[in-house]
Design a protein around this motif. Structure first.
Motif: not given
Length: 211
Positions: A49-50, A45-46, A31, A60, A53-57, A24
């Protein structure tokens, strides 16, 4: 503007290093760069790049928690070790809870463990390591006392065992340290670990010299 440049530089450098703890926190290949420490918080923050998906990482959220610690205590800022503890916490609790647990470690559990430049909490933690080992297993203590205890600082005291061990092991150690008496939990973790690798630290054939 609130976060001092040195803390921001260290956060820049440490977020990618935290990716090894758990999927996660894994970053996308673009990156992988580690040599820039001059990004602003927004640029960082920009740039992150994970791989998930952003909602799972949790990359941030980790950045937000570490930044919030700097805002909470500007005089302390950010110190290496916070990132690993915060990462393990974020695997199990929401961001706000992780933040307050991290603040509790810094203020109550091991006061000044991350406070530069003296790191008094680290000194106390290393003394505790010696004390618990000498009382719990004097024989083992005599065998490893020739090893400079400071070699345990980065992986053990600074990160509360969250830096080098698999996330499930790190979680159990951190759970014991946060939910039990710190001294007792430290004894179980340290003595159990050293007893398990005693033959590696000081093989019987090498006398008293560690390898």
């Amino acid at each position: 503007d609130v976060i001092d440049p040195q803390s921001l530089e260290h956060i820049n450098m440490d977020i990618p290093r935290t990716a090894t703890v758990h999927p996660k926190f894994e970053l996308a290949p673009e990156c992988s760069e580690l040599d820039r420490g001059d990004r602003s918080l927004q640029e960082l923050a920009e740039w992150l790049v994970t791989a998930l998906p952003e909602e799972e990482s949790l990359v941030v959220p980790l950045l937000r928690v570490l930044s919030a610690m700097c805002v909470r205590s500007p005089q302390r800022g950010y110190t290496q070790g916070m990132n690993f503890v915060a990462a393990v916490l974020l695997l199990h609790v929401p961001e706000e809870v992780a933040f307050w647990c991290l603040a509790g470690v810094q203020d109550i559990l091991i006061p000044q463990v991350w406070d530069e430049p003296t790191r008094i909490g680290r000194v106390v933690g290393l003394q505790l390591l010696d004390n618990v080992l000498s009382s719990a297993n004097p024989r083992l203590f005599e065998r490893v006392r020739c090893i400079d205890s400071r070699c345990f600082a980065t992986g053990w005291v600074d990160t509360l065992f969250a830096g080098n061990w698999p996330s499930d092991v790190a979680t159990r150690c951190l759970d014991g340290l946060l939910c039990s008496k710190y001294h007792a939990a430290l004894q179980r973790v340290v003595v159990g670990y050293l007893e398990g690798i005693e033959h590696v630290i000081v093989p019987e054939s090498s006398g008293s010299q560690p390898v």
